[in-house]
Design a protein around this motif. Structure first.
Motif, PDB file in Angstrom:
ATOM      1  N   GLY A 295     -27.413   0.842  12.409  1.00  9.95           N
ATOM      2  CA  GLY A 295     -28.164  -0.437  11.907  1.00  9.95           C
ATOM      3  C   GLY A 295     -27.294  -1.183  11.011  1.00  9.95           C
ATOM      4  N   THR A 312     -30.580  -0.609  19.504  1.00  6.57           N
ATOM      5  CA  THR A 312     -30.560   0.487  18.487  1.00  6.57           C
ATOM      6  C   THR A 312     -31.414   1.667  18.847  1.00  6.57           C
ATOM      7  N   SER A 330     -32.502   0.354  11.408  1.00  8.63           N
ATOM      8  CA  SER A 330     -32.115  -0.177  12.778  1.00  8.63           C
ATOM      9  C   SER A 330     -32.954  -1.268  12.789  1.00  8.63           C
TER      10      SER A 330
END
Length: 394
Positions: A295, A312, A330
């Motif tokens: 992320g 993600t 994320s």
């Protein structure tokens, strides 16, 4: 060897900021990641009928990319028969690197002309006068955008299985399949976690590697760095590594028939952060990225207006934590990419740090379905049957 890059307009995306002093201290002081196996043309044919049903000239067929320029693939149409009582229409224009399609044969009025060969503005032939039928269809492009591939600057490596040194950086691991006969091969950059190594992809991205090499493509995994920074959190990789990646991309497109629209990134932990950053910092050619416990932790500028699709993968809040909570980083990336109009999938597998290795097969399916600039997005209406149940469209 340094590689210059052209300037792009960059746009800053707003993301949740980490306190400056606390963030700098924690990332400089801590090492996180997962050891190897440790956790777990724009081009469309134009239809201009006159009188009766007009013929449409054939579109150009897709050609290979020219490095240092924009790549515009097209799929050519085939000819039909001439239009009913009236003049046939004009063929669609040709496109870069394609060849013109052959116009349809008219029923009475004679054959249509042959489309111009590839190159900007090649024109399909005009259909003849005559009764019955329609002309051939114009070319159509897959995707709405075209990647910009850096120019080759210097010698290129051989893309065969093994470890190479390139641009004064050693320990670059290559996994490569047999070169295909045309520009269809994918290319994936895998970025490993702190205290791990370039071979990490075999345990956390094995299905991705198998898919890439099975299609004659190339997987690249760096062991070291040209100079680390906080794009990777713990300084194990840095923005200068993208310059090396640029040349590997340029050489792979030129010498190994890598499709310029099929260049992706994935990785775990620090490598997950870095693969997300690569999607932004190299949005000029990155098709999509799938960070595993990655992320974004601070605002990151995108290189171009293009926003690569993002997948993600992370554990449950409070479980996927090494100094930072990777479910939160994320989510920060999800919001940033979605906020720019990007397509985003979020996968919460519920486990711990870098526990997303079991989703490697799903990552490969995601990559296959998302070449650069694909439009409409094939998964906009929902994830495909059999896709991991922990994932949902963000």
């Amino acid at each position: 060897m340094g590689v210059g890059r052209r300037g792009f307009r960059v746009s800053e995306v707003g993301m949740k900021r980490t306190s400056g002093l606390a963030f700098a201290v924690c990332f400089a002081a801590v090492i996180y990641g997962c050891g190897e196996g440790s956790e777990p043309e724009q081009m469309t044919g134009t239809l201009q009928p006159m009188g009766g049903t007009g013929g449409i000239g054939g579109g150009g067929s897709g050609g290979n990319a020219a490095t240092g320029s924009t790549w515009a693939p097209v799929v050519g149409g085939s000819g039909g028969t001439g239009g009913a009582s009236g003049a046939s229409g004009f063929g669609g224009t040709g496109s870069v690197s394609g060849s013109g399609g052959v116009g349809g044969t008219s029923g009475v009025g004679g054959t249509s002309g042959v489309g111009g060969t590839g190159g900007v503005g090649g024109m399909g032939g005009m259909g003849g006068m005559g009764p019955a039928g329609t002309g051939g269809s114009g070319g159509s492009m897959i995707g709405s955008g075209t990647p910009t591939i850096p120019a080759v600057a210097g010698d290129c490596p051989d893309f065969v299985d093994g470890v190479i040194s390139f641009m004064n950086l050693g320990g670059i691991r290559i996994a490569a399949g047999p070169k295909p006969s045309s520009a269809t091969a994918p290319m994936v950059f895998y970025w490993h976690g702190t205290l791990s190594s370039a071979g990490e992809y075999a345990t956390l991205g094995g299905a991705v590697a198998a898919g890439v090499t099975g299609e004659g493509g190339i997987l690249v995994s760096f062991d070291g760095t040209t100079g680390g920074d906080l794009l990777s959190g713990t300084n194990i990789f840095g923005e200068g590594d993208f310059d090396v990646a640029d040349q590997l991309v340029a050489c792979a497109v030129q010498n190994h028939n890598v499709d310029p629209r099929r260049i992706f990134a994935t990785g775990c932990s620090a490598g997950g952060l870095f693969s997300t950053a690569m999607a932004a910092k190299r949005s000029s050619y990155m098709a999509a990225a799938a960070p595993n416990s990655g992320g974004l932790t601070f605002p990151t500028a995108f290189e171009t207006d293009h926003t690569p699709p993002l997948m993600t993968i992370h554990g449950a809040p409070g479980s996927d934590v090494v100094i930072i909570d990777f479910s939160e980083s994320s989510a920060t990336a999800d919001m940033a990419f979605k906020g720019r109009g990007g397509f985003v999938i979020n996968c919460n597998h519920g486990g711990g740090h870098c526990g997303g290795g079991g989703l490697a097969g799903d990552i490969w399916e995601f990559f296959k379905a998302h070449p650069y600039g694909v439009e409409p997005n094939p998964w906009e209406g929902g994830l495909p049957s059999g896709f991991n149940s922990s994932c949902e469209i963000y």
